[in-house]
Design an enzyme around this catalytic site. Structure first.
Site, PDB file in Angstrom:
ATOM      1  N   HIS A   1       0.831  -1.204   0.000  1.00  0.00           N
ATOM      2  CA  HIS A   1       0.000   0.000   0.000  1.00  0.00           C
ATOM      3  C   HIS A   1       0.865   1.253   0.000  1.00  0.00           C
ATOM      4  CE1 HIS A   1      -3.184  -2.807   0.817  1.00  0.00           C
ATOM      5  NE2 HIS A   1      -4.023  -1.841   0.530  1.00  0.00           N
ATOM      6  N   PRO A   2       0.454   2.230  -0.789  1.00  0.00           N
ATOM      7  CA  PRO A   2       1.232   3.478  -0.840  1.00  0.00           C
ATOM      8  C   PRO A   2       0.973   4.338   0.386  1.00  0.00           C
ATOM      9  CG  PRO A   2      -0.760   3.712  -2.133  1.00  0.00           C
ATOM     10  CD  PRO A   2      -0.721   2.271  -1.660  1.00  0.00           C
TER      11      PRO A   2
ATOM     12  N   GLN B   1      -7.639   8.370  -2.724  1.00  0.00           N
ATOM     13  CA  GLN B   1      -6.940   9.487  -2.082  1.00  0.00           C
ATOM     14  C   GLN B   1      -7.553  10.826  -2.503  1.00  0.00           C
ATOM     15  OE1 GLN B   1      -2.715   9.493  -1.552  1.00  0.00           O
ATOM     16  NE2 GLN B   1      -2.585   7.258  -1.427  1.00  0.00           N
TER      17      GLN B   1
ATOM     18  N   PHE C   1       1.209   3.378   6.975  1.00  0.00           N
ATOM     19  CA  PHE C   1      -0.115   3.544   7.573  1.00  0.00           C
ATOM     20  C   PHE C   1      -1.149   3.189   6.517  1.00  0.00           C
ATOM     21  CE2 PHE C   1      -3.835   6.314   8.157  1.00  0.00           C
ATOM     22  CZ  PHE C   1      -4.221   5.947   9.437  1.00  0.00           C
TER      23      PHE C   1
END
Length: 178
Positions: free
Chosen positions: A76-77, A97, A128
């Site tokens: 995940h970015p 996002q 996160f």
């Protein structure tokens, strides 16, 4: 590719009829850069509902070994991170996002978010992860700050829970169930 005009039940029937390779091709992006989740869920066909499909995919994720789960989390970015700046996010991550307003951060907000991301990664060793749908960028930053107080095992499990939520949102969008 699934067409939006088909009812959800027909889309599920069509997915259930696919061989493993085609099934994984259709659903490989539901779990960020981790088509192995779809490959393993394929055996649970046929899927009578989006819930059943989602449950099979989450079960595949949870049945995986710790190293695979960690790799999934790390796939995940970071929110508003280098992938977003470089324009290399997946289409799904970009939309998610943007929906949370992370592409509209002020300079101060971006500095705070990147600082929180760095602190989180330093503390836990992975990015996160949160299902951002329905949350503002301000809420997200407050949640990162709060979760920094958790222990590593709690955060690992929380990330998997959030990934399951993200997957459900993506399935709903793909299958027109939302």
């Amino acid at each position: 590719m699934m067409t939006a005009a088909l009812p959800t039940a027909q889309k599920l029937a069509d997915l259930s009829a696919l061989d493993c390779t085609a099934f994984s091709s259709q659903l490989g992006g539901i779990f960020e850069h981790s088509p192995w989740v779809a490959e393993r869920a394929w055996a649970a066909r046929p899927f009578a509902s989006v819930d059943a499909l989602h449950q099979a995919m989450v079960a595949a994720m949870l049945d995986a070994g710790r190293a695979e789960q960690l790799a999934l989390i790390r796939a995940h970015p970071e929110l508003a991170g280098k992938e977003a700046a470089a324009g290399t996010l997946t289409q799904a991550s970009t939309g998610e996002q943007q929906g949370a307003g992370l592409d509209r951060c002020t300079a101060d907000e971006l500095q705070r978010l990147r600082s929180l991301n760095a602190a989180y990664r330093s503390r836990f060793g992975f990015p996160f992860v949160i299902a951002v749908k329905g949350r503002s960028r301000h809420q997200i930053m407050d949640i990162i700050e709060a979760r920094l107080g958790n222990d590593a095992e709690t955060e690992f499990r929380t990330c998997l829970d959030e990934i399951a939520k993200i997957a459900r949102f993506r399935l709903d969008a793909l299958l027109g169930a939302a």
